[in-house]
Scaffold this motif. Structure first.
Motif, PDB file in Angstrom:
ATOM      1  N   LEU A 202      48.492  58.931  33.133  1.00 42.80           N
ATOM      2  CA  LEU A 202      47.651  59.364  34.244  1.00 42.80           C
ATOM      3  C   LEU A 202      46.643  58.289  34.619  1.00 42.80           C
ATOM      4  O   LEU A 202      46.388  58.034  35.805  1.00 42.80           O
ATOM      5  CB  LEU A 202      46.929  60.661  33.873  1.00 42.80           C
ATOM      6  CG  LEU A 202      47.781  61.935  33.862  1.00 42.80           C
ATOM      7  CD1 LEU A 202      46.979  63.109  33.325  1.00 42.80           C
ATOM      8  CD2 LEU A 202      48.287  62.237  35.270  1.00 42.80           C
ATOM      9  N   GLU A 203      46.055  57.649  33.607  1.00 44.34           N
ATOM     10  CA  GLU A 203      45.086  56.579  33.874  1.00 44.34           C
ATOM     11  C   GLU A 203      45.758  55.404  34.586  1.00 44.34           C
ATOM     12  O   GLU A 203      45.229  54.858  35.556  1.00 44.34           O
ATOM     13  CB  GLU A 203      44.458  56.108  32.556  1.00 44.34           C
ATOM     14  CG  GLU A 203      43.386  55.049  32.759  1.00 44.34           C
ATOM     15  CD  GLU A 203      42.760  54.601  31.446  1.00 44.34           C
ATOM     16  OE1 GLU A 203      42.024  53.594  31.462  1.00 44.34           O
ATOM     17  OE2 GLU A 203      43.020  55.253  30.419  1.00 44.34           O
ATOM     18  N   THR A 204      46.957  55.032  34.100  1.00 40.76           N
ATOM     19  CA  THR A 204      47.697  53.935  34.730  1.00 40.76           C
ATOM     20  C   THR A 204      48.075  54.287  36.163  1.00 40.76           C
ATOM     21  O   THR A 204      47.969  53.459  37.074  1.00 40.76           O
ATOM     22  CB  THR A 204      48.975  53.625  33.923  1.00 40.76           C
ATOM     23  OG1 THR A 204      48.619  53.278  32.591  1.00 40.76           O
ATOM     24  CG2 THR A 204      49.750  52.488  34.555  1.00 40.76           C
ATOM     25  N   SER A 205      48.495  55.539  36.381  1.00 39.12           N
ATOM     26  CA  SER A 205      48.880  55.990  37.711  1.00 39.12           C
ATOM     27  C   SER A 205      47.699  55.967  38.665  1.00 39.12           C
ATOM     28  O   SER A 205      47.835  55.585  39.838  1.00 39.12           O
ATOM     29  CB  SER A 205      49.465  57.404  37.633  1.00 39.12           C
ATOM     30  OG  SER A 205      49.821  57.883  38.909  1.00 39.12           O
ATOM     31  N   ALA A 206      46.535  56.349  38.171  1.00 38.89           N
ATOM     32  CA  ALA A 206      45.328  56.335  39.007  1.00 38.89           C
ATOM     33  C   ALA A 206      44.977  54.911  39.436  1.00 38.89           C
ATOM     34  O   ALA A 206      44.640  54.656  40.599  1.00 38.89           O
ATOM     35  CB  ALA A 206      44.164  56.973  38.261  1.00 38.89           C
ATOM     36  N   ARG A 207      45.058  53.970  38.496  1.00 40.28           N
ATOM     37  CA  ARG A 207      44.763  52.569  38.828  1.00 40.28           C
ATOM     38  C   ARG A 207      45.790  52.027  39.821  1.00 40.28           C
ATOM     39  O   ARG A 207      45.451  51.287  40.739  1.00 40.28           O
ATOM     40  CB  ARG A 207      44.772  51.714  37.562  1.00 40.28           C
ATOM     41  CG  ARG A 207      43.613  51.988  36.615  1.00 40.28           C
ATOM     42  CD  ARG A 207      43.404  50.826  35.656  1.00 40.28           C
ATOM     43  NE  ARG A 207      44.605  50.540  34.893  1.00 40.28           N
ATOM     44  CZ  ARG A 207      44.860  51.043  33.690  1.00 40.28           C
ATOM     45  NH1 ARG A 207      43.986  51.865  33.120  1.00 40.28           N
ATOM     46  NH2 ARG A 207      45.974  50.748  33.054  1.00 40.28           N
ATOM     47  N   ARG A 208      47.050  52.423  39.640  1.00 40.31           N
ATOM     48  CA  ARG A 208      48.107  51.956  40.538  1.00 40.31           C
ATOM     49  C   ARG A 208      47.890  52.496  41.960  1.00 40.31           C
ATOM     50  O   ARG A 208      48.134  51.804  42.951  1.00 40.31           O
ATOM     51  CB  ARG A 208      49.468  52.405  40.005  1.00 40.31           C
ATOM     52  CG  ARG A 208      50.647  51.917  40.823  1.00 40.31           C
ATOM     53  CD  ARG A 208      51.948  52.442  40.254  1.00 40.31           C
ATOM     54  NE  ARG A 208      52.232  51.870  38.955  1.00 40.31           N
ATOM     55  CZ  ARG A 208      52.862  50.709  38.768  1.00 40.31           C
ATOM     56  NH1 ARG A 208      53.253  50.013  39.813  1.00 40.31           N
ATOM     57  NH2 ARG A 208      53.083  50.261  37.555  1.00 40.31           N
ATOM     58  N   THR A 209      47.443  53.748  42.065  1.00 43.76           N
ATOM     59  CA  THR A 209      47.214  54.357  43.373  1.00 43.76           C
ATOM     60  C   THR A 209      46.133  53.611  44.147  1.00 43.76           C
ATOM     61  O   THR A 209      46.213  53.460  45.370  1.00 43.76           O
ATOM     62  CB  THR A 209      46.813  55.834  43.207  1.00 43.76           C
ATOM     63  OG1 THR A 209      47.854  56.533  42.517  1.00 43.76           O
ATOM     64  CG2 THR A 209      46.580  56.491  44.556  1.00 43.76           C
ATOM     65  N   LEU A 210      45.121  53.129  43.447  1.00 43.05           N
ATOM     66  CA  LEU A 210      44.013  52.420  44.094  1.00 43.05           C
ATOM     67  C   LEU A 210      44.356  50.970  44.419  1.00 43.05           C
ATOM     68  O   LEU A 210      43.714  50.353  45.271  1.00 43.05           O
ATOM     69  CB  LEU A 210      42.774  52.462  43.191  1.00 43.05           C
ATOM     70  CG  LEU A 210      42.198  53.863  42.913  1.00 43.05           C
ATOM     71  CD1 LEU A 210      41.069  53.765  41.900  1.00 43.05           C
ATOM     72  CD2 LEU A 210      41.704  54.500  44.214  1.00 43.05           C
ATOM     73  N   ALA A 211      45.369  50.432  43.745  1.00 47.09           N
ATOM     74  CA  ALA A 211      45.725  49.023  43.944  1.00 47.09           C
ATOM     75  C   ALA A 211      46.544  48.851  45.221  1.00 47.09           C
ATOM     76  O   ALA A 211      47.109  49.793  45.755  1.00 47.09           O
ATOM     77  CB  ALA A 211      46.510  48.518  42.747  1.00 47.09           C
ATOM     78  N   PRO A 254      52.000  49.557  45.081  1.00 45.65           N
ATOM     79  CA  PRO A 254      52.784  48.837  44.059  1.00 45.65           C
ATOM     80  C   PRO A 254      54.055  49.609  43.715  1.00 45.65           C
ATOM     81  O   PRO A 254      54.029  50.821  43.534  1.00 45.65           O
ATOM     82  CB  PRO A 254      51.838  48.776  42.860  1.00 45.65           C
ATOM     83  CG  PRO A 254      50.473  48.887  43.449  1.00 45.65           C
ATOM     84  CD  PRO A 254      50.615  49.794  44.633  1.00 45.65           C
ATOM     85  N   MET A 255      55.165  48.894  43.651  1.00 51.69           N
ATOM     86  CA  MET A 255      56.460  49.537  43.419  1.00 51.69           C
ATOM     87  C   MET A 255      56.645  49.872  41.939  1.00 51.69           C
ATOM     88  O   MET A 255      56.309  49.073  41.062  1.00 51.69           O
ATOM     89  CB  MET A 255      57.583  48.604  43.885  1.00 51.69           C
ATOM     90  CG  MET A 255      58.975  49.184  43.780  1.00 51.69           C
ATOM     91  SD  MET A 255      60.172  48.123  44.614  1.00 51.69           S
ATOM     92  CE  MET A 255      61.703  48.911  44.168  1.00 51.69           C
ATOM     93  N   ASP A 256      57.155  51.051  41.674  1.00 52.53           N
ATOM     94  CA  ASP A 256      57.410  51.491  40.300  1.00 52.53           C
ATOM     95  C   ASP A 256      58.687  52.326  40.318  1.00 52.53           C
ATOM     96  O   ASP A 256      58.646  53.529  40.512  1.00 52.53           O
ATOM     97  CB  ASP A 256      56.239  52.320  39.775  1.00 52.53           C
ATOM     98  CG  ASP A 256      56.415  52.714  38.323  1.00 52.53           C
ATOM     99  OD1 ASP A 256      57.333  52.175  37.673  1.00 52.53           O
ATOM    100  OD2 ASP A 256      55.638  53.545  37.842  1.00 52.53           O
ATOM    101  N   ARG A 257      59.831  51.666  40.152  1.00 52.18           N
ATOM    102  CA  ARG A 257      61.100  52.384  40.277  1.00 52.18           C
ATOM    103  C   ARG A 257      62.100  51.862  39.255  1.00 52.18           C
ATOM    104  O   ARG A 257      62.213  50.662  39.039  1.00 52.18           O
ATOM    105  CB  ARG A 257      61.665  52.217  41.694  1.00 52.18           C
ATOM    106  CG  ARG A 257      62.973  52.971  41.915  1.00 52.18           C
ATOM    107  CD  ARG A 257      63.385  52.916  43.365  1.00 52.18           C
ATOM    108  NE  ARG A 257      62.483  53.687  44.196  1.00 52.18           N
ATOM    109  CZ  ARG A 257      62.571  55.010  44.393  1.00 52.18           C
ATOM    110  NH1 ARG A 257      63.546  55.682  43.800  1.00 52.18           N
ATOM    111  NH2 ARG A 257      61.722  55.639  45.153  1.00 52.18           N
ATOM    112  N   LEU A 258      62.833  52.779  38.660  1.00 55.67           N
ATOM    113  CA  LEU A 258      63.903  52.440  37.720  1.00 55.67           C
ATOM    114  C   LEU A 258      65.212  52.981  38.268  1.00 55.67           C
ATOM    115  O   LEU A 258      65.317  54.156  38.601  1.00 55.67           O
ATOM    116  CB  LEU A 258      63.628  53.062  36.347  1.00 55.67           C
ATOM    117  CG  LEU A 258      64.779  52.987  35.334  1.00 55.67           C
ATOM    118  CD1 LEU A 258      64.994  51.544  34.890  1.00 55.67           C
ATOM    119  CD2 LEU A 258      64.488  53.879  34.128  1.00 55.67           C
TER     120      LEU A 258
END
Length: 306
Positions: A202-211, A254-258
């Motif tokens: 969740l913390e990583t996702s929050a930072r990614r959303t703001l980036a 930022p892209m995050d896909r597998l």
């Protein structure tokens, strides 16, 4: 009977066997007195089932989901010939016996072999023994017979198969004792670890959303030419994956896909499309491989395609 017919013969009268369970299907397929041909929308599942149960000599053909199919006897040869279609298989693959559909968990049920390790959500690690029929209170039902430590047995109704999953871990794990509390302690510890991992995600996702990430350009004409140059027709899954990846790449998020799939299902071509878009946008691309031989194979494929 619908509009389906066997191209090798004409239909004849005869009682079509009922296939309402995994046991019924296996018994029919093992009958050496008849020749069997299967026409189905569930090609891969049927093939997996036969492979894991050592059933050979049966032709399985995939048909369109829009086609009406019916099983029948035919006189295609001197030997009795049975066509099995999805009307006979629907009791297994389509019918929802409970709110938790068995069809959703068929891959596990059809590929388990006696002696495989499984995990029951409430009771822990066991050995899968077989699928059996038992009559309780004048009601006959199918059960998974599971063997635990101290020769304990557990019979799980197939309507509750969603509680069972294949074991992933050490080759020879310790079986759980049904009478003990070790599994409860294991699950409690696991829950704590899951909560810690979830908090980190969740913390990583929050930072990614703001980036803000790199947005690649859209090149519909060039991309169309590239895709039309492919020697095969894209599958629906390939096309869907490419469209979703393009949408990710053109976004500033930022892209995050597998992308995952079995060998031979076209993942490399999906990656090629992403690479082509990146190159058109003026970006250099690096392709990483865990094996030297795979890297060499990809190199040859990329040279040929690009």
């Amino acid at each position: 009977m619908g509009d389906f017919s066997d191209p090798n013969g004409v239909s004849i009268d005869g009682s079509i066997p009922e296939i309402a369970s995994i046991i019924d299907l296996e018994q029919v397929l093992r009958d050496t007195n008849i020749e069997i041909q299967i026409y189905t929308r569930y090609l891969r599942t049927i093939e997996d089932f036969m492979q894991y149960n050592g059933i050979t000599g049966i032709s399985v053909r995939e048909v369109s989901s829009s086609r009406l199919m019916s099983g029948m006897w035919t006189d295609a040869s001197n030997k009795k010939h049975l066509i099995i279609a999805d009307d006979l298989l629907s009791q297994i693959f389509v019918k929802k016996r409970t709110r938790k559909s068995i069809a959703k968990h068929l891959d596990l049920l059809l590929t388990l072999k006696p002696g495989d390790y499984i995990v029951h959500r409430e009771h822990g690690i066991a050995l899968f023994h077989s699928v059996v029929k038992k009559t309780l209170g004048e009601i006959e039902r199918e059960y998974m017979e599971l063997h635990y430590a101290d020769s304990d047995k557990l019979f799980v109704p197939l309507t509750e198969i969603y509680r069972v999953s294949r074991y992933i871990g050490d080759n020879h794990p310790t079986l759980t004792r049904l009478s003990g509390t070790e599994w409860e302690r294991t699950m409690a510890k696991t829950d704590e670890e899951i909560e810690a991992i979830a908090a980190d995600i969740l913390e990583t996702s929050a930072r990614r959303t703001l980036a803000k990430g790199r947005a690649f350009g859209a090149y519909p004409e060039e991309e169309k030419i590239f895709q039309e140059a492919f020697v095969y027709t894209y599958t629906l899954d390939q096309k869907s994956a490419i469209d979703e990846i393009f949408a990710d790449m053109e976004s500033e998020s930022p892209m995050d896909r597998l992308v995952s799939g079995d060998v031979g299902f076209g993942k490399t071509e999906v990656a090629m499309n992403a690479i082509y878009k990146a190159v058109l946008s003026g970006t250099q691309v690096a392709v990483l491989s865990p094996l030297l031989v795979l890297a060499d194979e990809h190199y040859e494929t990329f040279v040929d395609r690009l």
